[in-house]
Enzyme design. Sequence first.
Site, short mmCIF file in Angstrom:
data_model
loop_
_atom_site.label_atom_id
_atom_site.label_comp_id
_atom_site.label_asym_id
_atom_site.label_seq_id
_atom_site.Cartn_x
_atom_site.Cartn_y
_atom_site.Cartn_z
N PRO A 42 -5.26 -7.48 -3.06
CA PRO A 42 -6.09 -8.48 -2.66
C PRO A 42 -5.38 -9.78 -1.75
O PRO A 42 -5.71 -10.23 -0.97
CB PRO A 42 -7.10 -8.48 -3.15
CG PRO A 42 -6.44 -8.22 -4.63
CD PRO A 42 -5.66 -7.18 -4.30
N TYR A 100 -1.22 12.17 4.19
CA TYR A 100 -1.94 11.22 4.81
C TYR A 100 -2.89 11.63 5.67
O TYR A 100 -2.99 12.11 6.68
CB TYR A 100 -0.93 10.42 6.00
CG TYR A 100 0.29 9.71 5.26
CD1 TYR A 100 0.37 9.50 3.88
CD2 TYR A 100 1.38 9.22 6.09
CE1 TYR A 100 1.48 8.92 3.33
CE2 TYR A 100 2.52 8.57 5.59
CZ TYR A 100 2.41 8.25 4.08
OH TYR A 100 3.43 7.66 3.71
#
Length: 292
Positions: free
Chosen positions: A220, A57
Site C-alpha cells: 500500500p 498470469y
Amino acid sequence: MDSYSLGTYTVGRVGFGAMQLPGPGVFGPPRDHDQAVAVLKRVVDLGIDHIDTAQFYGPDVANQLIREALHPYPAELALVSKVGGKRDDQGNWLPAQQPDELRRDIEKNLETLCTDRLAAVNLRVFAGEDPSAPAEVDRELFDRQLTAMIQAREEGLIAGIGLSSVGVDHLRIALDRTEIVCVQNAYNLVDRTSQPVLDLCTERSIAFVPFFPLGSGFMPDNPVLNHPAVLREAEKLGRTPAQIALAWTLSVAPNVLLIPGTSSVAHLEENTAVRDIALDAETKAELDAAAS
C-alpha cells in the site's frame, strides 16, 4: 549501452512485463480488453523487442492477449516466460515445481502464445509465502528441474534457460551444468537483497532482469516511489518518480534489463522514455546511497 544479449537474442534494455494486463491480482480478464490489446500494439510500435509473460498470469490471460495483439510475431521479438507456479480457482499462487509440471507448462506457454519456441523460459523457484524471496536450495529437486529445462532446450522448445527468485547457490549449481541466459529476481532502489546474484550475473555476462523495480504493486505504501531521494530528484529533473527509479536501476550495471509493466498506454510511454534519461554523477551517487 542501449541493448544487451539475452541468449541468442539482442534486446533493448527496456522491455515490457505483461503481469499487469490481466485483472486485479493478476487474475481473470483485464478491466479493459481493448486497452490491454492497445498497450501491446504500442509496445511493438515503440521498438520494444522483449516481452516477459507467464502462463499463470491470469492464468492464460496475458499469453492470450499477447497472441491476439501481436501474432504473427516480429522475428526480432524475444518472448520470455516462466514456469514453476500455478493458480487455483481463487487466484492463490501455488508452486508447480516437479519436472513433469515444468514440461507441461512450457508446452502450455507455447500453445497459448501460438509459437514453436520461446526466447527463454525462467525456472521460478518458489520460496513459500513471500514470492520475492530467494528459496533455499533443494539440490535433488533442483537437479531434476534443470534436467527438464535442458531437455526442453535440446528439443528446440526454448532457446535459453533462465532462473527466477534464486540465490547465488542456485546460480552457481546451474552454471556448473548448463548455460543460463537470464536471472529474474526482485531488486530495486531500497531492496538490494539480490545484489550478490546481480554481481555474479555481471561477472558472467548474464542478463539480470529485476522484478518489482518500482517496488511491489501489492504494497500500500510504495517505499521506492515515495523515497525522499527519488521524489527530490524527480522534481529537480522534471521527471516522474517512476522514471527516476527505473533510470537508476538501468544505471546499476550494463546487463540489467527492465521489464516494467502497465495496463495503460500513457504509463507505457512514460516507462519507455527512461531510455533517454542519463543520471548525472551526483544524482546517481545520492540514489546509490538511498538504501544505505
